[in-house]
Design a protein around this motif. Sequence first.
Motif, PDB file in Angstrom:
ATOM      1  N   SER A  92       0.832  -1.192   0.000  1.00 22.58           N
ATOM      2  CA  SER A  92       0.000   0.000   0.000  1.00 22.58           C
ATOM      3  C   SER A  92       0.875   1.254   0.000  1.00 22.58           C
ATOM      4  CB  SER A  92      -0.925   0.010   1.217  1.00 22.58           C
ATOM      5  OG  SER A  92      -0.155   0.084   2.409  1.00 22.58           O
ATOM      6  N   ALA A  93       0.213   2.392  -0.286  1.00 20.78           N
ATOM      7  CA  ALA A  93       0.959   3.653  -0.286  1.00 20.78           C
ATOM      8  C   ALA A  93       1.503   3.975   1.101  1.00 20.78           C
ATOM      9  CB  ALA A  93       0.062   4.781  -0.789  1.00 20.78           C
ATOM     10  N   THR A  94       0.714   3.642   2.142  1.00 22.93           N
ATOM     11  CA  THR A  94       1.177   3.888   3.512  1.00 22.93           C
ATOM     12  C   THR A  94       2.416   3.061   3.825  1.00 22.93           C
ATOM     13  OG1 THR A  94      -1.092   4.377   4.192  1.00 22.93           O
ATOM     14  CG2 THR A  94       0.497   3.881   5.929  1.00 22.93           C
ATOM     15  N   GLN A 148       5.324   4.563   1.945  1.00 24.62           N
ATOM     16  CA  GLN A 148       5.766   5.809   2.584  1.00 24.62           C
ATOM     17  C   GLN A 148       6.556   5.536   3.849  1.00 24.62           C
ATOM     18  OE1 GLN A 148       4.415   7.232   5.612  1.00 24.62           O
ATOM     19  NE2 GLN A 148       5.747   9.040   5.436  1.00 24.62           N
ATOM     20  N   MET A 168       3.677  11.292   1.145  1.00 20.33           N
ATOM     21  CA  MET A 168       2.565  10.438   0.771  1.00 20.33           C
ATOM     22  C   MET A 168       2.250  10.547  -0.712  1.00 20.33           C
ATOM     23  SD  MET A 168       0.444   8.157   1.540  1.00 20.33           S
ATOM     24  CE  MET A 168       0.592   8.059   3.324  1.00 20.33           C
ATOM     25  N   ASP A 169       2.394  11.738  -1.299  1.00 24.46           N
ATOM     26  CA  ASP A 169       2.160  11.882  -2.735  1.00 24.46           C
ATOM     27  C   ASP A 169       3.148  11.044  -3.537  1.00 24.46           C
ATOM     28  OD1 ASP A 169       0.127  13.606  -2.164  1.00 24.46           O
ATOM     29  OD2 ASP A 169       1.343  15.429  -2.408  1.00 24.46           O
ATOM     30  N   ARG A 198       2.183   7.359  -3.262  1.00 20.27           N
ATOM     31  CA  ARG A 198       1.075   7.003  -4.161  1.00 20.27           C
ATOM     32  C   ARG A 198       1.563   6.875  -5.605  1.00 20.27           C
ATOM     33  NH1 ARG A 198      -1.745  11.206  -1.149  1.00 20.27           N
ATOM     34  NH2 ARG A 198      -3.085  10.247   0.441  1.00 20.27           N
ATOM     35  N   ARG A 245       3.314   3.616  -5.930  1.00 24.99           N
ATOM     36  CA  ARG A 245       2.326   2.519  -5.964  1.00 24.99           C
ATOM     37  C   ARG A 245       1.692   2.410  -7.347  1.00 24.99           C
ATOM     38  NH1 ARG A 245      -2.966   3.943  -2.996  1.00 24.99           N
ATOM     39  NH2 ARG A 245      -2.927   5.291  -4.841  1.00 24.99           N
ATOM     40  N   ASP A 246       1.325   3.562  -7.926  1.00 23.62           N
ATOM     41  CA  ASP A 246       0.735   3.540  -9.267  1.00 23.62           C
ATOM     42  C   ASP A 246       1.741   3.057 -10.308  1.00 23.62           C
ATOM     43  OD1 ASP A 246      -1.511   4.554  -8.050  1.00 23.62           O
ATOM     44  OD2 ASP A 246      -1.094   6.657  -8.604  1.00 23.62           O
TER      45      ASP A 246
END
Length: 321
Positions: free
Chosen positions: A294-296, A299, A306-307, A310, A313-314
């Motif tokens: 996950s993004a969390t 991070q 966090m940006d 993400r 992750r993408d």
Amino acid sequence: MSVATPAPEPTPEDVARGLAELERHLGAPAPHPPEARPTGADDASSGETRRVKRLRAEVAEARLIAGLQDDDTPLLLDTPRVRKRRKAAREAARLHELGQDPAMRAWQAARMRRLLVAVAMVSLTLALAWSTAGVQHFASEGAALWSPSWVFAWLVEPFMSMALLFVVGARAYLATRGQPIVSRTLVRIEGVFLALTFGMNVWPYLPWSLPQGKAFTVSGIVLHILGPSIAVAIVIALPIVLGAFAGLDHERPTGAPTGPTYWANAAPGGADIAALAARVHDLIDAGELPEAPSATRIQRTLRCGMDTARAVRDELAEGAT
């Protein structure tokens, strides 16, 4: 030469008349002297009495006051209370401005980090010391007082605690340097030490381990799991907290955040998403991250914004497709 004519002799009538005049003169009352006027007495003839003078002074004073009341100069002066408030406001404004300085923010974070580490280590040491007695009771197995088995049983908990503190200290220090150790092996080692400490504290007080005639009590269990429970909490939380401190950006904020916000990315001047995605791929291949983190999780592992997490992750999702 002329000869002076002698004065005629007074007649008896003249003598009687003179005596009568003398008696009348002596019998008349003596005239009173004029009354002395006191110094500074008012002149009644001019009407300047003391009351008039006092009223005249009051009128003159009122005219002067009326002329000065239109002058606002006294209102422009600061009272001691106003000066005190103004000084406090200036000091608060300067302290706020100083608090936004990057160097001051870094110093505040370092001071708080030292305080938290000191509190955590003292608490961890006390928790392990609390469990030492329970471990000694388990390890001695009813040995006689001051026998070799009884004495060496006191050393079981200290050498386990030292090994545990070695692992925790290494993870905590590297987390403060922005290089957190993400290793399942170290996590398992910590789990083994904590499980041993927990089990040795609780085992003698379980219902099937109690000697005959001794009743089982929940309070006995709670008191003996208190130390290991606190140790587990600190061991898990300390590296996470220190890692979060390492990810702080002390640059001056540009505006008030409107939600959960991270100041900046890990790489100065912007993050290379492709390089970070490749690093995450390596961590996934090493088994330190799941297949689709996950993004969390990204991070927390990369210590980035966090940006950026993400975006990584993408990027991983697009590469998988």
